[in-house]
Design a protein around this motif. Structure first.
Motif, PDB file in Angstrom:
ATOM      1  N   HIS A 139      55.857  31.488 -19.227  1.00  0.00           N
ATOM      2  CA  HIS A 139      56.220  31.951 -17.879  1.00  0.00           C
ATOM      3  C   HIS A 139      55.728  33.375 -17.678  1.00  0.00           C
ATOM      4  N   ASP A 167      58.360  36.043 -18.110  1.00  0.00           N
ATOM      5  CA  ASP A 167      58.258  36.257 -16.661  1.00  0.00           C
ATOM      6  C   ASP A 167      57.559  37.607 -16.448  1.00  0.00           C
ATOM      7  N   HIS A 173      64.719  30.942 -16.096  1.00  0.00           N
ATOM      8  CA  HIS A 173      65.695  32.006 -15.813  1.00  0.00           C
ATOM      9  C   HIS A 173      67.090  31.617 -16.307  1.00  0.00           C
ATOM     10  N   LYS A 207      55.356  24.213 -10.003  1.00  0.00           N
ATOM     11  CA  LYS A 207      56.414  25.222  -9.935  1.00  0.00           C
ATOM     12  C   LYS A 207      57.007  25.258  -8.542  1.00  0.00           C
ATOM     13  N   HIS A 258      53.013  35.994 -14.856  1.00  0.00           N
ATOM     14  CA  HIS A 258      52.331  36.075 -13.558  1.00  0.00           C
ATOM     15  C   HIS A 258      51.051  36.886 -13.702  1.00  0.00           C
TER      16      HIS A 258
HETATM   17 ZN    ZN Z   1      58.389  34.142 -12.492  1.00  0.00          ZN
END
Ligand code: ZN
Length: 419
Positions: A84, A301, A242, A186, A86
């Protein structure tokens, strides 16, 4: 012409090609190998030839390698997989994940032992090809992707709410066209009280035969409870990210973790950490540690804000688990084998002979270290993991202390070719 041929010969000799003196390009010796896929957990040597793992054994003769790395006191693991992150950078869009707050993968992955970064829906099915062209095709770090059910991905919160653009068939088409790279669907940051985003994402996942990863918005909504998501909407193999945010009833007001997490795990729902800058709170994590509810996969993340906050990098996140009693072999499994399973790429996250030689060499320090959550509250820990060396397909793409390098020789001429 002769000069060119001589040059080529010299280069090939330097690269160790065609040399009969050694069997392997590189041998990593004396390290503690942790390779969950092969149930290895102990002192072993690892040999690499032609970009692949060639041998893992208790002893491999030092002269068998054209080069060798002494990994005494270090841990040798498959290259880490961050499931995960970006990394749809360079779009020029200010303040958005598909833009300024994304990272160029090579800037972060190699420095923390990560050889595979999975982008978590920063691009949607409409702009995935732009992401591929700008980033995926140009990175040394392997980049795979979950594609956002919102057509334009994370280009702005309005676009992420645009249900008219959530086209399961459109996404499935792109996913099938790029099935080497696209590993899932997603949905994220969806604010409305209905199920449209989740339903369309699951529909796309069914059409393309891939898992769905759900970021379930930033707050608990009566109209769409987590129980329905985990027990009815998602399929076994789908991923809830999360996990330690606590924002969507992952933790009850009593402080206990929501028992539906255990039930959902029984039916095959996978749980991802997705630390970020709003999804890791000690209040939740400590309760989960106490109950033994660990994520299947530990992920960052990664984006600019989490990198500057308590997340920092995947080694820091792994260290939080180590410092709270989770064994290193489990933490490594949750960043190698488990993510490989979750994205259904069992050729990754392993040191099996024949696998691409993606390797992380990690150092475990003992001492006093502070770890922040997303409220910037600190918990002290006694362990810290850092990365010494990262190999991607046998090539050193990060080497903190030059363990895979030659010593400097006085008298080396400017412009003399490096080995
Ligand atoms: Zn994310």
């Amino acid at each position: 012409m002769l000069t060119l041929m001589r040059k080529l010969l010299l280069l090939s000799l330097m690269a160790g090609l065609g040399s009969a003196a050694c069997d392997y390009d590189l041998v990593i010796r004396n390290g503690h190998v942790i390779d969950a896929a092969n149930r290895r957990d102990g002192r072993m040597d690892v040999a690499i030839a032609n970009r692949k793992i060639a041998k893992v054994a208790e002893r491999i003769a030092v002269e068998a390698g054209c080069r060798s790395v002494d990994a005494t006191g270090l841990f040798v693991t498959p290259g880490l997989i961050d499931i995960h992150a970006h990394v749809y950078a360079n779009t020029g869009i200010p303040k958005e994940l598909a833009g300024e707050t994304s990272f160029v993968p090579d800037a972060v992955g190699p420095r923390s032992g990560v050889t595979t970064i999975v982008d978590a829906g920063t691009s949607g099915w409409k702009n995935f090809e732009d992401f591929k062209m700008r980033i995926i095709d140009r990175s040394q770090t392997r980049v795979l992707a979950f594609i956002n059910i919102a057509g334009l991905g994370m280009t702005g919160s309005k676009n992420e709410q645009n249900t008219a653009d959530m086209d399961a068939a459109g996404l499935a088409l792109i996913a099938k066209k790029y099935k080497d790279i696209v590993v899932g669907v997603k949905t994220a940051h969806y604010g409305a009280p209905d199920w449209i985003a989740v339903d369309r994402a699951v529909e796309a996942g069914k059409l393309a035969g891939i898992p769905v990863m759900v970021d379930f918005g930033s707050s608990h909504r009566q109209a769409r409870p987590i129980e329905t998501l985990l027990m009815e909407k998602l399929r076994p193999g789908d991923i809830y990210t999360h996990l330690y945010s606590g924002l969507r009833n992952e933790q009850l007001s009593t402080g206990k973790m929501n028992p539906v997490l255990w039930e959902a795990r029984k039916r095959g729902i996978l749980f991802d950490l997705g630390h970020g800058n709003g999804s890791f709170f000690w209040t939740v994590a400590m309760a989960a540690f106490q109950e033994g509810f660990l994520p299947n996969t530990i992920s960052t993340d990664l984006h600019l804000r989490s990198w500057m906050d308590g997340m920092k990098d995947i080694n820091n996140v792994m260290s939080k688990f180590l410092s709270n009693g989770v064994a290193l072999k489990d933490v490594v499994r949750m960043t190698t084998l488990e993510p490989a399973k979750a994205i259904r790429r069992l050729e990754l996250g392993t040191l099996s002979v024949g696998a691409e030689a993606d390797v992380a060499v990690l150092r475990l320090e003992r001492g006093k270290f502070g770890y922040l959550d997303n409220r910037r509250q600190r918990v002290m820990g006694n362990q810290r993991l850092t990365t010494e060396l990262t190999l991607r397909a046998g090539k050193a793409i990060y080497d903190l202390n030059g363990v895979a390098a030659d010593e400097w020789k006085p008298g080396t001429l400017p412009g003399e070719r490096m080995k």
